[in-house]
Scaffold this motif. Structure first.
Motif, PDB file in Angstrom:
ATOM      1  N   THR A  57     -30.937  30.865  26.303  1.00  0.00           N
ATOM      2  CA  THR A  57     -30.255  32.130  26.547  1.00  0.00           C
ATOM      3  C   THR A  57     -28.918  32.096  25.841  1.00  0.00           C
ATOM      4  O   THR A  57     -28.338  31.036  25.638  1.00  0.00           O
ATOM      5  CB  THR A  57     -30.047  32.379  28.057  1.00  0.00           C
ATOM      6  OG1 THR A  57     -29.281  31.296  28.593  1.00  0.00           O
ATOM      7  CG2 THR A  57     -31.381  32.463  28.775  1.00  0.00           C
ATOM      8  N   ALA A  58     -28.437  33.263  25.471  1.00  0.00           N
ATOM      9  CA  ALA A  58     -27.186  33.360  24.734  1.00  0.00           C
ATOM     10  C   ALA A  58     -26.339  34.490  25.307  1.00  0.00           C
ATOM     11  O   ALA A  58     -26.870  35.491  25.786  1.00  0.00           O
ATOM     12  CB  ALA A  58     -27.467  33.624  23.254  1.00  0.00           C
TER      13      ALA A  58
ATOM     14  N   SER B  97     -29.812  38.616  21.558  1.00  0.00           N
ATOM     15  CA  SER B  97     -30.322  38.407  20.203  1.00  0.00           C
ATOM     16  C   SER B  97     -29.726  39.396  19.210  1.00  0.00           C
ATOM     17  O   SER B  97     -30.239  39.564  18.111  1.00  0.00           O
ATOM     18  CB  SER B  97     -31.851  38.523  20.203  1.00  0.00           C
ATOM     19  OG  SER B  97     -32.236  39.817  20.629  1.00  0.00           O
TER      20      SER B  97
ATOM     21  N   GLU C 206     -22.470  34.511  20.282  1.00  0.00           N
ATOM     22  CA  GLU C 206     -23.475  33.506  20.607  1.00  0.00           C
ATOM     23  C   GLU C 206     -24.778  34.274  20.771  1.00  0.00           C
ATOM     24  O   GLU C 206     -24.914  35.082  21.688  1.00  0.00           O
ATOM     25  CB  GLU C 206     -23.142  32.769  21.894  1.00  0.00           C
ATOM     26  CG  GLU C 206     -24.192  31.726  22.260  1.00  0.00           C
ATOM     27  CD  GLU C 206     -23.911  31.028  23.562  1.00  0.00           C
ATOM     28  OE1 GLU C 206     -23.455  29.880  23.518  1.00  0.00           O
ATOM     29  OE2 GLU C 206     -24.160  31.652  24.631  1.00  0.00           O
TER      30      GLU C 206
ATOM     31  N   ALA D 162     -29.285  34.157  20.304  1.00  0.00           N
ATOM     32  CA  ALA D 162     -30.504  33.359  20.207  1.00  0.00           C
ATOM     33  C   ALA D 162     -31.509  34.142  19.374  1.00  0.00           C
ATOM     34  O   ALA D 162     -31.711  35.335  19.603  1.00  0.00           O
ATOM     35  CB  ALA D 162     -31.072  33.091  21.598  1.00  0.00           C
TER      36      ALA D 162
ATOM     37  N   LEU E 166     -30.103  28.802  18.455  1.00  0.00           N
ATOM     38  CA  LEU E 166     -28.874  29.339  19.015  1.00  0.00           C
ATOM     39  C   LEU E 166     -27.840  29.362  17.900  1.00  0.00           C
ATOM     40  O   LEU E 166     -27.636  28.357  17.212  1.00  0.00           O
ATOM     41  CB  LEU E 166     -28.411  28.453  20.173  1.00  0.00           C
ATOM     42  CG  LEU E 166     -27.319  28.982  21.059  1.00  0.00           C
ATOM     43  CD1 LEU E 166     -27.774  30.266  21.749  1.00  0.00           C
ATOM     44  CD2 LEU E 166     -26.954  27.943  22.102  1.00  0.00           C
TER      45      LEU E 166
ATOM     46  N   ARG F 195     -23.853  30.208  17.040  1.00  0.00           N
ATOM     47  CA  ARG F 195     -22.520  30.458  17.586  1.00  0.00           C
ATOM     48  C   ARG F 195     -21.540  30.608  16.430  1.00  0.00           C
ATOM     49  O   ARG F 195     -21.551  29.792  15.500  1.00  0.00           O
ATOM     50  CB  ARG F 195     -22.072  29.295  18.464  1.00  0.00           C
ATOM     51  CG  ARG F 195     -22.914  29.109  19.706  1.00  0.00           C
ATOM     52  CD  ARG F 195     -22.408  27.924  20.506  1.00  0.00           C
ATOM     53  NE  ARG F 195     -23.138  27.763  21.736  1.00  0.00           N
ATOM     54  CZ  ARG F 195     -23.849  26.671  22.041  1.00  0.00           C
ATOM     55  NH1 ARG F 195     -23.940  25.669  21.203  1.00  0.00           N
ATOM     56  NH2 ARG F 195     -24.463  26.617  23.200  1.00  0.00           N
TER      57      ARG F 195
END
Length: 116
Positions: A2-3, A7, A18, A20, A110, A112
């Motif tokens: 999870t981010a 997405s 951040e 995904a 992920l 970032r």
């Protein structure tokens, strides 16, 4: 995985995100030398590869294996990058933009981006 920003690749446009992703994607980010394109070129189970293009400058990296990833730091006039075991999320670096890509066991990467 999870981010914080889900997405949504557009969340990276301000230099902090951040996200995904489950498939290759191109993200536009601003680095100290101007606009850049971050292309995730491979996304798979414990595998990730990226390429950043800004003007005539390019940097890229690829990592595979459980807990693998890459970090690139962009400063005015240059960049540095390394790949291997993914560490903690990057912190802010004065005058720089930091990119981290982490491969997930579930086939998700992920991404970032952190800027000052």
């Amino acid at each position: 995985m999870t981010a914080a920003d889900g997405s949504d690749a557009e969340a990276c446009g301000d230099g902090n995100c951040e996200i995904a992703v489950r498939e290759p994607v191109t993200i536009r980010v601003k680095i100290p030398d101007g606009p850049a394109k971050l292309a995730l070129t491979k996304v798979g189970r414990n595998k990730v590869a990226y390429k950043v293009t800004a003007g005539r400058s390019r940097t890229s990296g690829e990592a595979s294996g459980a807990g693998s990833g890459c970090v690139a730091v962009f400063r005015s006039g240059g960049s540095s990058s390394s790949c291997g075991v993914a560490g903690k999320p990057p912190g802010k670096v004065d005058g720089a933009v930091v990119l981290q890509v982490v491969a997930g066991a579930d086939g998700t990467a992920l991404v970032r981006v952190v800027s000052d």
